[in-house]
Motif scaffolding. Structure first.
Motif, PDB file in Angstrom:
ATOM      1  N   GLU A 100      70.648  20.013   0.654  1.00 58.46           N
ATOM      2  CA  GLU A 100      68.706  20.462   1.101  1.00 58.46           C
ATOM      3  C   GLU A 100      68.355  19.825  -0.428  1.00 58.46           C
ATOM      4  O   GLU A 100      68.391  20.078  -1.181  1.00 58.46           O
ATOM      5  CB  GLU A 100      68.092  21.958   1.205  1.00 58.46           C
ATOM      6  CG  GLU A 100      69.522  23.103   1.989  1.00 58.46           C
ATOM      7  CD  GLU A 100      68.216  24.234   2.460  1.00 58.46           C
ATOM      8  OE1 GLU A 100      66.699  23.648   2.684  1.00 58.46           O
ATOM      9  OE2 GLU A 100      68.428  24.694   3.246  1.00 58.46           O
ATOM     10  N   GLY A 101      67.758  19.067  -0.175  1.00 54.43           N
ATOM     11  CA  GLY A 101      66.352  18.352  -0.516  1.00 54.43           C
ATOM     12  C   GLY A 101      65.606  19.331  -1.223  1.00 54.43           C
ATOM     13  O   GLY A 101      64.955  20.455  -0.304  1.00 54.43           O
ATOM     14  N   HIS A 143      56.483  22.016   5.911  1.00 48.16           N
ATOM     15  CA  HIS A 143      57.609  23.582   5.535  1.00 48.16           C
ATOM     16  C   HIS A 143      58.567  23.987   6.060  1.00 48.16           C
ATOM     17  O   HIS A 143      60.186  23.751   6.221  1.00 48.16           O
ATOM     18  CB  HIS A 143      57.439  23.719   4.193  1.00 48.16           C
ATOM     19  CG  HIS A 143      56.877  23.285   3.162  1.00 48.16           C
ATOM     20  ND1 HIS A 143      55.745  23.578   2.607  1.00 48.16           N
ATOM     21  CD2 HIS A 143      57.370  22.409   1.957  1.00 48.16           C
ATOM     22  CE1 HIS A 143      55.444  22.606   1.722  1.00 48.16           C
ATOM     23  NE2 HIS A 143      56.569  22.403   1.125  1.00 48.16           N
ATOM     24  N   ASN A 199      60.601  21.350   8.624  1.00 52.91           N
ATOM     25  CA  ASN A 199      62.035  20.961   8.008  1.00 52.91           C
ATOM     26  C   ASN A 199      63.121  21.887   7.932  1.00 52.91           C
ATOM     27  O   ASN A 199      64.277  21.943   8.312  1.00 52.91           O
ATOM     28  CB  ASN A 199      61.068  19.939   6.493  1.00 52.91           C
ATOM     29  CG  ASN A 199      62.910  19.472   6.345  1.00 52.91           C
ATOM     30  OD1 ASN A 199      63.131  20.314   4.627  1.00 52.91           O
ATOM     31  ND2 ASN A 199      63.194  18.803   5.847  1.00 52.91           N
ATOM     32  N   LYS A 222      66.300  21.820   9.603  1.00 45.98           N
ATOM     33  CA  LYS A 222      67.686  22.017   8.841  1.00 45.98           C
ATOM     34  C   LYS A 222      68.361  23.542   9.206  1.00 45.98           C
ATOM     35  O   LYS A 222      69.153  23.095   9.471  1.00 45.98           O
ATOM     36  CB  LYS A 222      67.356  22.757   7.567  1.00 45.98           C
ATOM     37  CG  LYS A 222      67.340  21.244   6.107  1.00 45.98           C
ATOM     38  CD  LYS A 222      66.614  21.024   4.937  1.00 45.98           C
ATOM     39  CE  LYS A 222      65.962  20.260   4.767  1.00 45.98           C
ATOM     40  NZ  LYS A 222      65.170  20.002   3.188  1.00 45.98           N
ATOM     41  N   TYR A 236      71.696  14.600   4.976  1.00 47.68           N
ATOM     42  CA  TYR A 236      69.983  15.016   4.282  1.00 47.68           C
ATOM     43  C   TYR A 236      69.393  14.761   5.598  1.00 47.68           C
ATOM     44  O   TYR A 236      69.213  14.005   6.526  1.00 47.68           O
ATOM     45  CB  TYR A 236      69.745  13.468   3.185  1.00 47.68           C
ATOM     46  CG  TYR A 236      70.902  13.429   2.293  1.00 47.68           C
ATOM     47  CD1 TYR A 236      71.906  14.746   2.017  1.00 47.68           C
ATOM     48  CD2 TYR A 236      69.818  12.851   0.911  1.00 47.68           C
ATOM     49  CE1 TYR A 236      72.183  14.751   0.091  1.00 47.68           C
ATOM     50  CE2 TYR A 236      70.720  13.293  -0.418  1.00 47.68           C
ATOM     51  CZ  TYR A 236      72.167  13.746  -0.758  1.00 47.68           C
ATOM     52  OH  TYR A 236      72.199  13.664  -2.171  1.00 47.68           O
ATOM     53  N   GLU A 293      65.129  14.862   6.233  1.00 51.62           N
ATOM     54  CA  GLU A 293      63.949  15.634   5.302  1.00 51.62           C
ATOM     55  C   GLU A 293      62.587  14.821   5.695  1.00 51.62           C
ATOM     56  O   GLU A 293      63.535  13.924   7.230  1.00 51.62           O
ATOM     57  CB  GLU A 293      64.143  14.694   3.924  1.00 51.62           C
ATOM     58  CG  GLU A 293      65.130  15.359   3.001  1.00 51.62           C
ATOM     59  CD  GLU A 293      64.702  17.252   2.887  1.00 51.62           C
ATOM     60  OE1 GLU A 293      63.693  17.443   2.860  1.00 51.62           O
ATOM     61  OE2 GLU A 293      65.510  17.919   2.182  1.00 51.62           O
ATOM     62  N   GLN A 305      60.626   9.990   2.989  1.00 52.50           N
ATOM     63  CA  GLN A 305      61.332  10.480   1.967  1.00 52.50           C
ATOM     64  C   GLN A 305      62.700   9.071   1.324  1.00 52.50           C
ATOM     65  O   GLN A 305      63.567   9.238   1.305  1.00 52.50           O
ATOM     66  CB  GLN A 305      62.205  11.599   1.690  1.00 52.50           C
ATOM     67  CG  GLN A 305      62.154  12.833   1.680  1.00 52.50           C
ATOM     68  CD  GLN A 305      60.867  12.965   0.585  1.00 52.50           C
ATOM     69  OE1 GLN A 305      61.505  12.044  -0.497  1.00 52.50           O
ATOM     70  NE2 GLN A 305      59.967  13.379   0.599  1.00 52.50           N
ATOM     71  N   TRP A 334      63.145  11.159  -2.055  1.00 52.54           N
ATOM     72  CA  TRP A 334      64.616  11.229  -2.248  1.00 52.54           C
ATOM     73  C   TRP A 334      65.428  10.824  -1.831  1.00 52.54           C
ATOM     74  O   TRP A 334      66.352  10.721  -2.175  1.00 52.54           O
ATOM     75  CB  TRP A 334      64.198  13.205  -1.637  1.00 52.54           C
ATOM     76  CG  TRP A 334      65.582  13.782  -2.063  1.00 52.54           C
ATOM     77  CD1 TRP A 334      65.840  13.970  -3.260  1.00 52.54           C
ATOM     78  CD2 TRP A 334      66.608  14.372  -1.842  1.00 52.54           C
ATOM     79  NE1 TRP A 334      67.275  15.083  -3.447  1.00 52.54           N
ATOM     80  CE2 TRP A 334      67.418  15.255  -2.159  1.00 52.54           C
ATOM     81  CE3 TRP A 334      66.577  14.502  -0.043  1.00 52.54           C
ATOM     82  CZ2 TRP A 334      68.599  15.946  -2.434  1.00 52.54           C
ATOM     83  CZ3 TRP A 334      67.341  15.359   0.443  1.00 52.54           C
ATOM     84  CH2 TRP A 334      68.280  16.380  -0.787  1.00 52.54           C
ATOM     85  N   THR A 348      65.655  11.862   9.701  1.00 57.66           N
ATOM     86  CA  THR A 348      64.292  11.783   9.149  1.00 57.66           C
ATOM     87  C   THR A 348      63.169  12.462  10.625  1.00 57.66           C
ATOM     88  O   THR A 348      63.474  12.071  11.681  1.00 57.66           O
ATOM     89  CB  THR A 348      63.780  10.426   8.450  1.00 57.66           C
ATOM     90  OG1 THR A 348      64.110   9.713   9.668  1.00 57.66           O
ATOM     91  CG2 THR A 348      64.708   9.982   7.875  1.00 57.66           C
TER      92      THR A 348
END
Length: 917
Positions: A54-55, A67, A70, A74, A556, A558, A562, A566, A588
C-alpha cells in the motif's frame, strides 16, 4: 383446517435486516474482537503469499471519496486473494512529512516558515500528522478494510527515517546523487523546489508578446549584412524573464524569412507567414530567406538592457506556435539551460525564493507580475513591443497551494537518472510489469523517456533532512557516505529531529576533513528530502524490512496520477538499489467526478464525502459503488447513482435472505442427496452456479471488478429471483419435508449460497459476513466467512455445458410462454399463472425434445398443466380445468375427490400424510 399452516414457509423472523448503518459498526467490532487480520495470517501462514504493498496517503485531513475508492479497491483484491487461499499480509502506511502536512498546519496557525522555530514547529507537525493518521485509520476501518491497523508504517517513525537515510547513503556511495545549479520547478508561494510529481497543470491566462530584438552584428551573413537595420521577432509568454535573457534560439533546419512590417525589416519562421499576415493585418512579401543554421552566432541587442544576446541553435524550437525565435533565459527553463555548456551562456537569476527581484536596481523589490508589467512599459517606451495579447494555456501549478509555479536556477541536490544507465534499465523493466489497464505501460514509458534528473531537495521544515555539511572555511557543501552512516545510527535512536537539535559535531566522523580545502570545521545544511523519496523508499523501509512481506511486491494499486508519483519514484529507487522493479503488477484507477464529469470542488458544491454516505446508506454501498464502476476511466458518483446502487443491493440481499430462510432445516450430511440424484432443473442450476464461479473468479483475477459485479447481479436477479427461486417455491412449500423433490432443491440452494456468499464477499463484505453468521446450519462453519475458501474441486466437476445449452432452449420457450400468460391475465381470463393450462405444438424434432421434459415444464412455467402435441409451432393458454387447491393453489380435477380433505388436491394430501409420519 388451515392448510396454510402445513406449508414450509421461510422464517419470518430471520434476522437479516437491511439496516447497514446499524449492522456495520457491529461487524467491525466483531472483526476486531476475533482479530480477523492476525487470525487470517495464522491460518494462512504456510500458504503462498500475495503482497499488495500500500502506498501511503498524506496524513493531512479526513479521508475523501478518492481515498475511499482506493482503499476499497485494495481491500477487494486482498479479500479475494484470502478466499483463494493466499497468505496476504497487508501493512497500511501514512506519508507524514513534507509540504502537504506543513501547508495545512501553517494555514491553521496562520503563520509562514519564517515565523516559527523549526524544532517547535516539527513537534506541532508531528502531532498534527498523527492526529489525522488516527482519524483516517478509523474511517478506513469503517469501510470494512482488513489490515494490520495497530502496526502501520509511518514515514515519521525513527525506524523508517533511518532506512530512508540508509538508502540515500547507498545512492550517494554509488554516485547517483550530485549537487548542482540548474532550473527547477519552484513555488514562490510555498518557497520551495518541486519535483515533477508535485506539479499539476491547469489553465492560466498569460501575456503573449512579440518583441523586436535588433541585429547588432550580422557576422557577414550573406544578404543580411546589406540590410541597414533588421530585427528578429522574438516570442514569450513570460515578459518578466526577459530581464534574464542572454540569447535567442532558432531551429537549425527551419527556414526564416525577412519581411517588412511597419517600415522594419523583421525575421521569423517562414512557416508562420500566414499567421503574421493575419496578426498584423498586412500582406507580407519575403525579401530574403535563411536556414536557421546560417544565422547562428549573429549578435542581437537586448531591447531594454545594455547586454548582447547571441543567436543560438536548438532542436526544441516549435514551428506551430510563437515566431520560431525563442528568447533564452537559462535561469528560468530546463530547455534554455541545456544550451549553456555548448554556447557558454551566463545563468542570470535575479529572483529570490519569494518570486521577488533583487536586481537590477530598477526592478528590485518587484514581484514577477509587477516586474512583467514594468517590462511591457519598457518595451513600449523603446518601441520594441511588436504585439501584445492575452492567451489562455495549460500551465504548471503547485499541487499543494494551486498557484502557478516559476522556474529558477538554484543549487539543489539531484539524482542523476542517466548514471549507470538507470533510465535505460527502467525503460527495459517496464516490459516485465503487468499493467492494468495495459495503457499504463506506454504512459510510464513516455514519462521515463523525458524524465529530468530528480530534484531531491526541498527548502522546507517538516521532513527528513538531507545531512549535508558546509565547510566553514571554503563554503564547499558536502554529502558524504561516512557522515550519512553516522546519521543513520542517530536517526534510528532519536529520529530526524536530532539533526535540527544537535550540534554539527555530533554527526561528523572522527578526522573528517573538507575534500576541497582540507579544513575540519562545518555547519549543517537544512534542506529536507523530497517526500516522494521517502514514500518511494517504502520497498526498502517496509517490504524488505518486514519478514511477513516479500520483495518484489505482487501489486501496487493507486490512482493514475501515481505514474508521475509513487510508481515512478519507487521504480527509480528500486532499480538503482536492487536492479529490479519493486512490483510485479501495477493497477491504476481514475479520479472521482460528479454525474456531469466535473472534478469534486467545494466551490462547485458537488463534493460528496464518504462519511456522509456511510451515515446515510452504509459503507457497503460505497464498496458496491467502487466495485461496480469501470475504474479505468474517471468514476462518477452522485445521489442518484448511490440510490440506484441501493436498489441493486436490496435485490441481492433479498435473494440471499430468501435462500437462507429456505434451507434452515437442511444439512447435506443429514440427507441422502447426491448430485446424481438431483432433479434435472436442479442440476442445471448447480451447473449455472459452477459457471458463475468459473467466470467470476476469472474476472477477479483480471481485476475486472465491475464485470464480476455484473455477473453476480445477473445471476441473482435473472437466474435465481426471476427463474429458479420463483419456480422452486411450490416444491419448497408444498412437498413433503424430506421428499427428494424438496431436498433436491434445498441441496442446490445450499451449494449456491456457499459459492455466492464467497463470490460477493470481497465486495459486499459486511453482507456476506452477516449472512454467513446467520447460516446456523452451515457445515464446517468457521468464525468468519473470510477464514473459509473457495471449494474449487467441488465446483470444477459441476460445469455441465451440454445441460446448460439444453436448458437455455427451455428457458427461451419459457420467455415466450410467459408473454402469452401475461396477455391472458390482462384480458381477465386468469388471475395468477397457476390458473393456466398451456398447450404447446411443435414440429417433430422439437416435439421430441420438449415432450421428453414435459414434467419439468409445468414447474418451469408455474402453471397447473401443460399439454404438448405435434404440428405447426404454436403456444396457446387457457384456463386450467378443475378447482383451485387451497394449499398449493394449483387447479386440479382431484380437488374434492377426498371426503376428508375436499378442498385440496391429491398431491397435497400425499404430502400431508408423508409429513405426519
Amino acid at each position: 383446517m388451515n392448510y396454510k399452516d402445513t406449508l414450509k414457509l421461510p422464517h419470518t423472523t430471520f434476522p437479516m435486516k437491511a439496516n447497514l448503518s446499524v449492522l456495520e459498526p457491529k461487524m467491525t467490532a466483531f472483526w476486531q474482537e476475533i482479530d480477523i487480520y492476525q487470525e487470517l495470517l495464522r491460518r494462512r501462514s504456510e500458504d503462498k503469499k500475495f503482497i499488495l504493498h500500500e502506498g501511503p496517503p498524506y496524513a493531512n485531513g479526513k479521508i475523501h471519496i478518492g481515498h475511499a475508492l482506493n482503499k476499497i479497491l485494495k481491500d477487494i483484491v486482498i479479500k479475494y486473494k484470502v478466499l483463494k487461499g493466499y497468505n496476504c499480509p497487508s501493512v497500511v502506511g501514512w506519508d507524514c512529512h513534507g509540504l502537504p502536512v506543513e501547508h495545512q498546519l501553517f494555514k491553521e496557525l496562520k503563520l509562514t516558515k519564517h515565523d516559527v522555530n523549526a524544532v517547535e514547529f516539527r513537534k506541532k507537525a508531528r502531532d498534527y500528522a498523527l492526529k489525522f493518521v488516527d482519524l483516517q485509520r478509523e474511517d478506513f476501518k469503517k469501510l470494512g478494510a482488513f489490515s494490520d491497523w495497530q502496526n502501520p508504517y509511518l514515514t515519521l517513525d525513527a525506524g523508517y527515517e533511518s532506512r530512508v537515510m540508509e538508502l540515500l547513503g547507498l545512492l550517494v556511495e554509488e554516485g547517483y546523487v550530485y549537487r548542482g545549479r540548474r532550473p527547477v520547478n519552484w513555488c514562490a508561494s510555498c518557497e520551495t523546489a518541486l519535483a515533477e510529481a508535485e506539479v499539476e497543470y491547469a489553465d492560466k491566462q498569460s501575456e503573449s508578446i512579440y518583441v523586436f530584438f535588433k541585429i547588432e552584428d550580422s557576422k557577414n551573413v550573406k544578404g543580411l549584412k546589406s540590410i541597414d537595420e533588421a530585427y528578429l521577432l522574438v516570442w514569450t509568454t513570460t515578459p518578466w524573464t526577459l530581464i534574464s535573457n542572454v540569447a535567442v534560439a532558432l531551429h537549425p533546419e527551419l527556414e526564416y524569412v525577412l519581411v517588412e512590417i511597419d517600415g522594419r525589416h523583421v525575421l521569423f519562421a517562414g512557416e508562420l507567414l500566414a499567421k503574421f499576415q493575419e496578426k498584423f493585418n498586412v500582406r507580407l512579401e519575403p525579401k530574403l530567406k535563411f536556414k536557421g543554421n546560417q544565422l547562428e552566432g549573429i549578435s542581437l541587442k537586448h531591447p531594454f538592457i545594455n547586454r548582447e544576446s547571441p543567436v543560438v541553435l536548438a532542436e526544441f524550437i516549435s514551428k506551430e506556435e510563437g515566431s520560431g525565435c525563442v528568447h533564452i533565459a537559462p535561469g528560468h527553463g530546463e530547455e534554455d539551460f541545456s544550451l549553456t555548456k555548448k554556447y557558454n551562456l551566463d545563468i542570470i537569476m535575479p529572483v529570490n525564493d519569494k518570486g521577488v527581484f533583487e536586481e537590477p536596481a530598477e526592478f528590485k523589490g518587484k514581484n514577477i507580475k509587477d516586474a512583467g508589467d514594468l517590462v511591457l512599459d519598457k518595451l513600449r517606451e523603446k518601441g520594441a513591443l511588436a504585439r501584445h495579447e492575452k492567451i489562455t494555456h495549460s500551465y504548471p501549478h503547485c499541487w499543494r497551494c494551486k498557484k502557478p509555479i516559476i522556474f529558477r536556477a538554484t543549487f539543489q541536490w539531484f539524482l542523476n537518472v542517466n548514471h549507470k544507465k538507470l533510465r535505460e534499465r527502467m525503460l527495459n523493466e517496464t516490459v516485465s510489469v503487468k499493467w492494468v489497464p495495459p495503457s499504463g505501460q506506454e504512459r510510464m514509458k513516455g514519462m521515463l523517456e523525458t524524465k529530468p534528473d530528480w530534484c531531491l531537495s526541498r527548502q522546507r521544515i517538516w521532513g527528513v533532512p538531507i545531512p549535508a555539511l558546509k565547510c566553514v572555511s571554503c563554503g564547499e557543501v558536502i554529502l558524504d557516505k561516512e557522515v550519512i552512516a553516522k546519521v543513520v545510527k542517530t536517526f534510528k535512536e532519536k529520529g530526524s529531529d536530532s539533526w535540527f537539535i544537535g550540534d554539527a559535531a555530533e554527526f561528523i566522523p572522527e578526522k573528517f576533513k573538507c575534500p576541497a580545502c582540507g579544513k575540519g570545521s562545518f555547519s549543517k545544511e537544512f534542506d529536507i528530502l523530497d517526500v516522494w523519496f521517502e514514500s518511494g523508499a517504502s520497498f526498502f523501509s517496509v517490504v524488505e524490512n518486514n519478514p511477513q512481506l516479500s520483495f518484489p511486491s505482487d501489486l501496487y494499486l493507486e490512482g493514475s496520477d501515481q505514474h508521475r508519483g509513487w510508481f515512478q519514484t519507487s521504480l527509480t529507487l528500486s532499480m538503482a538499489k536492487e536492479k529490479r522493479t519493486p512490483f510485479k503488477s501495477i493497477l491504476t484507477h481514475g479520479f472521482v467526478v460528479d454525474a456531469d464529469g466535473r472534478k469534486m470542488s467545494k466551490s462547485l458544491g458537488n463534493v460528496i464525502s464518504p462519511q456522509d454516505i456511510i451515515r446515510k446508506y452504509g459503507a457497503e454501498i460505497l464498496r458496491l459503488w467502487a466495485a461496480y464502476t469501470d475504474y479505468r476511466e474517471d468514476i462518477k458518483i452522485s445521489e442518484d447513482i448511490v440510490k440506484q446502487l441501493v436498489d441493486m443491493y436490496r435485490k441481492v440481499r433479498n435473494t440471499i435472505r430468501f435462500i437462507l430462510g429456505n434451507i434452515d432445516d437442511f444439512r447435506p450430511s443429514d440427507v441422502s442427496v447426491t448430485v446424481d440424484s438431483l432433479m434435472e432443473v436442479d442440476r442445471f442450476m448447480l451447473a449455472k452456479a459452477a459457471q458463475l464461479y468459473k467466470e467470476t473468479t476469472a474476472l477477479y483475477e483480471e481485476y475486472s471488478f465491475y464485470k464480476a459485479c455484473q455477473k453476480l447481479f445477473a445471476f441473482c436477479n435473472l437466474d435465481l429471483s426471476s427463474f429458479y427461486l420463483d419456480i422452486l417455491k411450490d416444491r419448497l412449500y408444498t412437498c413433503p419435508q424430506n421428499s427428494l423433490s424438496r431436498r433436491s432443491g434445498q441441496f442446490v440452494l445450499y451449494q449456491t449460497l456457499s459459492v455466492l456468499l464467497k463470490l460477493i464477499a470481497p465486495i459486499l463484505a459486511f453482507t456476506a459476513e452477516e449472512a454467513y453468521a446467520n447460516w446456523l446450519n452451515a457445515e464446517n462453519k468457521e468464525k468468519s466467512i473470510f477464514i473459509t475458501h473457495f471449494e474449487e474441486n467441488f465446483f470444477s466437476g459441476l460445469l455441465d455445458e451440454s445441460l446448460i445449452k439444453k436448458w437455455e432452449k427451455i428457458l427461451s420457450l419459457r420467455s415466450s410462454v410467459l408473454k402469452e400468460i401475461e396477455k391472458k391475465r390482462e384480458s381477465g381470463l386468469i388471475g395468477s399463472s397457476l390458473e393456466a393450462c398451456v398447450f404447446l405444438c411443435f414440429p417433430a424434432e422439437d416435439y421430441e425434445f420438449f415432450n421428453s421434459c414435459k414434467e419439468a415444464l409445468k414447474e418451469v412455467f408455474i402453471v397447473s398443466s401443460v399439454a404438448i402435441e405435434k404440428g405447426t409451432a404454436s403456444i396457446r393458454v387457457d384456463k386450467a380445468e378443475g378447482n383451485k387447491c387451497l394449499r398449493c393453489w394449483n387447479r386440479s380435477r382431484t380437488v374434492g375427490e377426498n371426503s376428508q380433505h375436499p378442498e385440496i388436491c391429491s398431491r397435497c394430501i400425499t404430502a400431508l400424510k408423508e409429513d405426519e409420519k
